[in-house]
Design an enzyme around this catalytic site. Structure first.
Site, PDB file in Angstrom:
ATOM      1  N   SER A  33      46.076  42.367  27.273  1.00 28.22           N
ATOM      2  CA  SER A  33      47.071  42.256  29.038  1.00 28.22           C
ATOM      3  C   SER A  33      46.279  40.911  29.016  1.00 28.22           C
ATOM      4  O   SER A  33      45.410  40.166  29.280  1.00 28.22           O
ATOM      5  CB  SER A  33      46.478  43.444  30.360  1.00 28.22           C
ATOM      6  OG  SER A  33      47.109  43.117  31.558  1.00 28.22           O
ATOM      7  N   GLY A  84      43.551  35.358  38.829  1.00 32.86           N
ATOM      8  CA  GLY A  84      43.357  35.995  39.509  1.00 32.86           C
ATOM      9  C   GLY A  84      44.949  37.421  39.602  1.00 32.86           C
ATOM     10  O   GLY A  84      45.302  37.138  40.810  1.00 32.86           O
ATOM     11  N   CYS A 141      39.495  43.811  36.933  1.00 35.43           N
ATOM     12  CA  CYS A 141      39.522  41.954  36.968  1.00 35.43           C
ATOM     13  C   CYS A 141      38.377  41.784  38.015  1.00 35.43           C
ATOM     14  O   CYS A 141      38.140  41.714  38.822  1.00 35.43           O
ATOM     15  CB  CYS A 141      41.155  41.877  37.683  1.00 35.43           C
ATOM     16  SG  CYS A 141      40.700  39.621  37.481  1.00 35.43           S
TER      17      CYS A 141
HETATM   18  C1  LIG Z   1      43.868  34.342  30.309  1.00 34.96           C
HETATM   19  C2  LIG Z   1      43.615  35.923  30.361  1.00 34.96           C
HETATM   20  C3  LIG Z   1      44.808  36.402  31.771  1.00 34.96           C
HETATM   21  C4  LIG Z   1      43.800  38.074  32.121  1.00 34.96           C
HETATM   22  N1  LIG Z   1      44.938  39.136  32.662  1.00 34.96           N
HETATM   23  C5  LIG Z   1      44.391  40.202  31.914  1.00 34.96           C
HETATM   24  C6  LIG Z   1      45.113  41.128  33.123  1.00 34.96           C
HETATM   25  O1  LIG Z   1      46.337  40.727  34.056  1.00 34.96           O
HETATM   26  N2  LIG Z   1      44.596  42.579  33.505  1.00 34.96           N
HETATM   27  C7  LIG Z   1      44.136  43.120  32.490  1.00 34.96           C
HETATM   28  O2  LIG Z   1      43.538  44.330  32.358  1.00 34.96           O
HETATM   29  N3  LIG Z   1      43.271  41.703  31.497  1.00 34.96           N
HETATM   30  C8  LIG Z   1      43.132  40.917  31.972  1.00 34.96           C
HETATM   31  N4  LIG Z   1      42.506  39.694  30.549  1.00 34.96           N
HETATM   32  C9  LIG Z   1      41.728  40.334  29.906  1.00 34.96           C
HETATM   33  C10 LIG Z   1      41.956  40.494  28.502  1.00 34.96           C
HETATM   34  O3  LIG Z   1      42.551  41.863  28.791  1.00 34.96           O
HETATM   35  C11 LIG Z   1      41.159  40.683  27.489  1.00 34.96           C
HETATM   36  O4  LIG Z   1      40.378  42.158  28.415  1.00 34.96           O
HETATM   37  C12 LIG Z   1      39.718  40.622  27.453  1.00 34.96           C
HETATM   38  O5  LIG Z   1      39.611  39.083  27.709  1.00 34.96           O
HETATM   39  C13 LIG Z   1      38.687  40.119  26.254  1.00 34.96           C
HETATM   40  O6  LIG Z   1      39.547  39.977  24.854  1.00 34.96           O
HETATM   41  P1  LIG Z   1      39.384  38.712  24.105  1.00 34.96           P
HETATM   42  O7  LIG Z   1      37.787  38.476  24.370  1.00 34.96           O
HETATM   43  O8  LIG Z   1      39.851  38.958  23.009  1.00 34.96           O
HETATM   44  O9  LIG Z   1      40.186  38.136  25.590  1.00 34.96           O
HETATM   45  C14 LIG Z   1      42.792  38.858  31.256  1.00 34.96           C
HETATM   46  C15 LIG Z   1      42.561  37.776  29.843  1.00 34.96           C
HETATM   47  C16 LIG Z   1      42.967  36.663  29.747  1.00 34.96           C
HETATM   48  C17 LIG Z   1      41.913  35.379  28.975  1.00 34.96           C
END
Ligand SMILES: Cc1cc2nc3c(=O)[nH]c(=O)nc-3n(C[C@H](O)[C@H](O)[C@H](O)COP(=O)(O)O)c2cc1C
Ligand SMILES: Cc1cc2nc3c(=O)[nH]c(=O)nc-3n(C[C@H](O)[C@H](O)[C@H](O)COP(=O)(O)OP(=O)(O)OC[C@H]3O[C@@H](n4cnc5c(N)ncnc54)[C@H](O)[C@@H]3O)c2cc1C
Ligand SMILES: Cc1cc2nc3c(=O)[nH]c(=O)nc-3n(C[C@H](O)[C@H](O)[C@H](O)COP(=O)(O)OP(=O)(O)OC[C@H]3O[C@@H](n4cnc5c(N)ncnc54)[C@H](O)[C@@H]3O)c2cc1C
Ligand SMILES: Cc1cc2nc3c(=O)[nH]c(=O)nc-3n(C[C@H](O)[C@H](O)[C@H](O)COP(=O)(O)O)c2cc1C
Ligand code: FES
Ligand code: FES
Lengths: 313, 269, 313, 269
Positions: A33, A84, A141
């Protein structure tokens, strides 16, 4: 000094489908997400119908403006973000994003956020009659002042919000956990006992970067969520610990860059995996993960991906 | 269509203190226009995100990028080590550039303003405006702002426009910034200015926004913000807008997608 | 698009000395416990007398054999270790390691570990008459079954052990905190209120790597501690949060590779910094950090390093 | 003295399936001896730790390393892309090698055994033993164990010793492992063996330990373990010992420092 790799065996008719709470996904790969919008922005790069599911950016009852900029910054082997939870609100989401996604042959997992229990419940109720397959509740978050992570760092609060959501949800409910806790298994148990159908982990780890030349924080929010390959070992560890603790399925994520990484999560106990920040680096990471998992299954004579889930104990 | 591809390095040279001029060949070049940018990835796996770099010039299947190395152990430092024949992964073409047809049609006295590393994108803009200009003589004025006498690209603008220079230390032409040139040279062609097209540091753009509103001059500015995805997915790169943005439904537009070129009147900066 | 770097100014007679609990260090740079032995192994690479201090590998009352191998493995931008605090015991340490270190013009910080409060106390008492400058109490090793991290993840236990150690210690006591907690400031407050003279953070973050070909854990211990540049943003964040919470000085560490990284920690509130896993990568990292900090001070016209400590708020 | 230095790539070629032969020039070469190793760093900043690679041959200021690429996206894969002129950071010379003088003086019928990627270090050992050998004819026997007919280095051993080959699939000479050769060829010079010098996978070394004890033959083996520092500081790379180790004061010796060559009798493997 032999490497112990299993010999390559014949192709078999393989099953890569996985099931979570009655929902069948054609393969175990989705996006994390917030790293993929609602898919529109990556349509140029990949065919969304190839994904097991699209997980959307967190959506709240009304539009959220998010944090001031800078909201993102790069760090060694990853990035920090403090978006945010900017989002257009559930109404626009239902009118625009869901119909868009229905145009593809993939499942829809909607990530839900809120500032209070009531706000989460409102979104979940609003989604009751929408054609979405699953809800992922973001109680983790680290970048908003109220709600979110507060629920994810306190077992009681997590139990409470999970129960309330489960009481109104028409779709299976996945609770997305925060890694910023002393004991992830405590949180997992709390969510399970309150009726969660599954768990997503991990959300980002709270981090900070300082700009030593400007003598200020790299992010306007001071802290941000660390994601990318840097966090993978922490994520794999938590998926493993949780898989040993609860019976409900897990969507694993955190720094997945390739099929090998995804397989670490699956062997550790994840039923599905999500690609996050790496979408920004290689927009076709998900597709490479999907085909790489198939290759691994062929190579190891695995007929059903189910044989791999939690196979390392 | 946006793509991530491997571009090939044709040439790279240092053209000023910390400023590099990189020519790459890529299929994406044919879709590139003034004001747009690409994301350039390093081959250093500890630095994963693309660096947004503006299109400085398009020439067939070649792109010219002029960029500053921002410090030691940065991604741009890694890029500055690329040599001819090397592969460099890029993503693009990103963002919305200038509507050159509209500009050429509706404005008679455009002034281009580039400050520091905001200068490079102005070159392709000047080229496109001149190419489509209905006037026999160069009709553009360009004001370039530098820190000191370490100029770069200035000569190339001279083929396309009347060039005015501002230097912070006063070592070349007008001492001060690009708007100081406007004030100082109001008696020249600059006085007739009916359009400002600018790229540069935020304080400069803020000053231009104020100036253009006061004088009632139309202004388009090219913004910069930290980016992660570059394609509109992460919501990292927003700028505050006066009205609700049709995509975000809040007063935030994505610089990488709705921008980087904005009508200053749409912005709350 | 200007970068805001301060202009280079004239050299000044600078002070790089820092003071923690009455002990003066010639510069703010030490090594992280367990990554440098007692310094003997790095004598070929650097002059130990150039360091602000040498922090030794954790030492227990009696020799510990540590964990089975594999004990270390590489991960993206870092490594996992599960050494399990192998050490020769305090007797050998006092006979061999301390005299060796006394041969250099540097301070000695002895890292102490144990399985029970009594064991920690035993080592601390044993060191009372030894010429060591400071004690660093490791209540945060994630790789041993008893003791260690248990103290570091529970504020009450941390308070209790800190008080007991302070009651017998003849040298200043630095408590080394674990990042594997929900709220690092709670732990910091607990240690401070129990009388700790300073805090070290962070120890490693618990992680896991799975070998998908062998279908087993990369480490015999299953989990290990993540260190290296991958964890730096988490470490900087925690140092910052703790610096805003307690008054006692902080030794900051976690993924420091260069002077810029070290300065992030100092600006975030660390009085000293320690180089850990990067010793394995660039054995002279500490020296480059020391000279790089001096360069930065010159460049920014900083006369006393004290001006930098906690300067970003 | 141990150092971290930049070595220069002189030559690299693939000599078998996934096996690469890398020649580098470095000041460290002059201190290198049979059984020792170096740590080779990649230039990929996501892979920080040195890869321990044995000295396969020393020639003036040149080192020869023969190594296996263990998979895709591994450090060795990165190393396999090095081409002449490239710099490669190395740390060394690490570990304790063989006491060749002792071996030459005290044993008349040494048998070298190398299994798989344990073969390369045996080459420098064979060379040093032969160089100091007081005997007019090659007095060494070497048993090399491979998976299949994809042999490597075998020809080079033939100049220095009598070579026997074992292949897992039986495609070349004896089917089985190096000890199967000992059994099969007991009637030849191998029957007189009074010293085993071996490097290979742990199961092979365990079998050799057992064999040598049973037969009362002296044996030195070269061990492998995951390493972080390579210099004895991290305690990552230990092997269990029968007696308390004088450095660690527990029954653990550091392979990188006390080893990688050990008298099997000292080990609890
Ligand atoms: C730019 C960005 C926005 C994110 N927004 C959300 C969000 O809206 N809701 C959520 O549950 N996680 C959000 N995450 C977390 C990711 O879904 C994920 O749990 C986290 O980035 C770890 O995975 P990764 O290392 O592959 O990025 C966000 C991550 C990033 C980098
Ligand atoms: C639309 C757009 C067009 C641009 N065009 C140019 C150009 O033509 N020439 C040029 O020299 N510069 C341009 N910039 C600025 C350029 O992107 C940054 O200078 C560059 O990303 C810095 O990266 P680094 O590797 O030097 O720094 P690092 O410190 O290694 O970067 C770390 C991270 O911060 C980001 N970052 C750092 N500084 C900036 C910045 N000022 N703006 C945006 N991201 C930043 C990097 O992209 C990276 O993700 C442009 C920026 C944007 C947004
Ligand atoms: C003393 C010694 C001498 C060696 N000599 C040789 C040689 O001459 N030729 C050769 O091909 N191999 C040799 N090896 C094994 C070689 O070190 C590994 O194959 C290599 O480190 C694997 O790295 P990678 O980049 O391919 O794997 P990656 O998966 O990228 O490695 C990840 C990490 O694990 C470590 N690692 C992985 N496999 C091993 C292993 N089998 N042993 C030790 N560390 C490992 C790596 O060093 C790295 O830190 C030796 C090992 C030791 C301990
Ligand atoms: C191999 C290894 C051994 C360690 N042993 C100890 C130890 O004995 N006591 C301790 O307090 N910390 C120990 N640590 C943790 C480090 O001191 C440090 O807190 C951590 O590695 C983070 O710093 P880094 O990222 O710079 O390595 C060890 C770390 C490593 C990598
Ligand atoms: S950089 Fe991701 S939305 Fe603009
Ligand atoms: S690798 Fe660190 S002690 Fe051997």
């Amino acid at each position: 000094m032999f490497d112990g790799r299993p010999a390559v065996v014949k192709d078999t008719s393989m099953n890569t489908q996985v099931k979570i709470a009655g929902v069948t996904f054609k393969n175990p790969v989705t996006v994390a997400s917030g790293t993929f919008g609602s898919g529109m922005e990556y349509g140029d790069f990949i065919d969304l119908s190839k994904l097991g599911a699209v997980t959307t950016k967190g959506v709240a009852p009304i539009p959220w403006v998010g944090n001031p900029t800078p909201r993102v910054t790069e760090v060694y082997g990853g990035m920090l973000n403090a978006i945010g939870l900017q989002n257009p609100g559930i109404d626009v989401f239902c009118e625009r994003d869901i119909p868009f996604l229905k145009g593809f042959d993939t499942k829809i997992i909607v990530n839900v956020c809120g500032r209070t229990e009531d706000e989460y419940v409102e979104v979940v109720e609003r989604l009751a009659d929408e054609p979405v397959d699953m809800l992922e509740i973001n109680v983790s978050c680290p970048n908003v002042k109220e709600g979110a992570i507060a629920f994810g760092q306190n077992a009681k609060a997590l139990e409470s919000i999970t129960s309330r959501i489960k009481a109104v949800a028409k779709q299976p409910v996945i609770m997305k956990l925060s890694p910023n806790v002393t004991d992830i298994t405590e949180m997992a148990r709390a969510a399970e006992s309150a009726g969660a159908d599954g768990l997503s982990l991990i959300n980002t780890i709270t981090g900070m970067k300082i700009d030593i030349n400007r003598r200020t924080f790299a992010l306007a929010n001071k802290t941000g969520g660390l994601s990318g390959p840097a966090i993978r070992p922490v994520a794999v560890r938590m998926v493993y610990q949780v898989a040993q603790t609860v019976k409900i399925p897990i969507i694993g994520m955190g720094g997945i860059t390739c099929a090998e990484d995804a397989l670490e999560f699956i062997l550790a106990g994840a039923t599905m995996v999500a690609v996050g920040a790496m979408n920004f680096v290689e927009p076709d990471t998900t597709l490479r993960v999907i085909s790489g998992i198939e290759d691994y299954m062929k190579r190891t004579g695995t007929e059903d991906i189910g044989e791999l889930i939690g196979a390392v104990r | 269509m946006k793509k991530k591809v491997q571009a090939k390095v044709i040439l790279q040279r240092k053209i000023s203190d910390n400023i590099y001029d990189l020519r790459i060949s890529t299929e994406l070049a044919r879709e590139a226009h003034a004001g747009q940018f690409i994301g350039v990835y390093t081959n250093d796996r500890s630095k994963l995100l693309p660096r947004p770099i503006s299109i400085c010039e398009v020439d067939g299947d070649r792109l010219r990028l002029v960029y500053r190395v921002t410090g030691s152990n940065t991604g741009t430092e890694v890029l500055s080590q690329l040599t001819p024949g090397d592969s460099v992964p890029i993503i693009g073409i990103l963002g919305n550039g200038y509507d050159v047809d509209d500009l050429v049609t509706n404005y008679r006295h455009p002034v281009l303003m580039g400050g520091g590393i905001g200068i490079p994108p102005m070159l392709q803009l000047a080229k496109e405006l001149e190419e489509r200009s209905p006037y026999p003589e160069p009709y553009l004025n360009t004001i370039l702002g530098y820190r000191n006498s370490d100029l770069f690209l200035a000569e190339e603008f001279k083929d396309l426009s009347v060039v005015h220079i501002a230097t912070e230390d006063g070592s070349v032409e007008t001492k001060g910034n690009v708007l100081d040139v406007m004030d100082a040279k109001i008696g020249t062609g600059l006085g007739e200015c009916d359009l400002i097209l600018a790229c540069g540091p935020m304080p400069m753009l803020r000053a231009i926004a104020k100036y253009s509103r006061e004088k009632g001059i139309k202004a388009y500015v090219s913004l910069e913000e930290r980016m992660a995805c570059g394609v509109g997915a992460c919501l990292g790169c927003v700028v505050k807008t006066r009205e609700t943005d049709p995509h975000s439904h809040v007063n935030n537009a994505r610089i990488c997608t709705e921008g980087p070129v904005f009508d200053v009147d749409a912005l709350d900066i």
